[in-house]
Design a protein around this motif. Structure first.
Motif, short mmCIF file in Angstrom:
data_model
loop_
_atom_site.label_atom_id
_atom_site.label_comp_id
_atom_site.label_asym_id
_atom_site.label_seq_id
_atom_site.Cartn_x
_atom_site.Cartn_y
_atom_site.Cartn_z
N LEU A 295 31.55 -70.88 45.44
CA LEU A 295 30.76 -70.68 44.23
C LEU A 295 29.41 -70.15 44.66
O LEU A 295 28.80 -70.69 45.59
CB LEU A 295 30.56 -72.00 43.47
CG LEU A 295 29.49 -71.96 42.37
CD1 LEU A 295 29.95 -71.12 41.19
CD2 LEU A 295 29.11 -73.37 41.93
N GLY B 107 29.62 -73.62 33.60
CA GLY B 107 30.83 -73.46 34.39
C GLY B 107 32.12 -73.62 33.62
O GLY B 107 33.14 -73.97 34.21
N CYS C 88 25.68 -69.52 43.06
CA CYS C 88 24.91 -69.91 41.88
C CYS C 88 23.42 -69.72 42.15
O CYS C 88 22.94 -70.06 43.22
CB CYS C 88 25.21 -71.37 41.54
SG CYS C 88 24.36 -71.97 40.07
N PHE D 195 34.49 -71.13 35.04
CA PHE D 195 34.83 -71.59 36.40
C PHE D 195 35.94 -72.64 36.31
O PHE D 195 36.95 -72.56 37.00
CB PHE D 195 33.58 -72.19 37.07
CG PHE D 195 33.84 -72.82 38.40
CD1 PHE D 195 33.75 -72.08 39.57
CD2 PHE D 195 34.19 -74.16 38.51
CE1 PHE D 195 34.01 -72.66 40.82
CE2 PHE D 195 34.44 -74.76 39.74
CZ PHE D 195 34.35 -74.00 40.90
N VAL E 18 27.68 -75.98 36.66
CA VAL E 18 28.82 -75.46 37.43
C VAL E 18 28.85 -76.03 38.85
O VAL E 18 29.92 -76.15 39.45
CB VAL E 18 28.82 -73.91 37.44
CG1 VAL E 18 27.68 -73.35 38.29
CG2 VAL E 18 30.16 -73.36 37.91
#
Length: 188
Positions: free
Chosen positions: A33, A14, A35, A17, A42
């Protein structure tokens, strides 16, 4: 006027991010987010910033269409209109591409079309080229083949190791991606 809402898709630590989240005056609100790795670093970063995470296991779905429909449901619940891929290690399929056509952007650690796919920094390092870089591009059905939005070169120095090169490429990514996001969204 409320800001555009965006989602970040990531599968790893991340760092991009976090660079996006740390950007002052980001032209969008990061609303979600997405994932595909339950142990990805992250997820903790999203929690730190108070960003909800939709974590899924592709194996729990019958096929790509099914998990992409589940993703779209979450994106729509969060009123997301743009998607920014930041180390997301899955290829988007037609379900997602059709729903968010022209609004899915990826960052890739090479000067595309050179070194697409996995381990781009390692590919460039081992190839002995003098420069590599970072590309921000729209995605399409191919692997790192969508229209290029921006690129920035990174010289490969004579005394570079793959690790030192990776650090310099990531530094460029962390500066370029938020800048491109802002440029894209401020023209919309």
């Amino acid at each position: 006027m409320s800001k555009i809402k965006a989602a970040i898709f990531a599968s790893g630590t991340g760092s991009n991010f976090e660079a996006i989240m740390e950007t002052e005056h980001l032209a969008c609100d990061i609303a979600l987010l997405v994932c595909d790795q339950s142990s990805a670093g992250v997820i903790a970063k999203a929690d730190k910033y108070g960003i909800p995470a939709f974590v899924f296991d592709a194996k729990q779905f019958p096929d790509k269409t099914a998990y992409e429909k589940a993703i779209i449901d979450r994106l729509e619940e969060s009123e997301v209109s743009w998607i920014f891929l930041a180390g997301y290690m899955r290829i988007a399929g037609p379900t997602l591409l059709n729903r968010y056509e022209g609004r899915i952007v990826n960052i890739h650690p090479s000067l595309l079309p050179a070194f697409p796919g996995m381990d781009a920094i390692g590919q460039a390092y081992r190839a002995g080229v003098k420069t590599t870089g970072v590309t921000v591009h729209f995605i399409d059905e191919g692997i790192d083949t969508g229209p290029i939005i921006a690129q920035e070169e990174v010289a490969i120095l004579q005394d570079d190791t793959e690790e030192s090169l990776t650090k310099r490429v990531h530094k460029v990514e962390h500066q370029l991606y938020p800048k491109v996001i802002n440029q894209l969204l401020q023209t919309k």
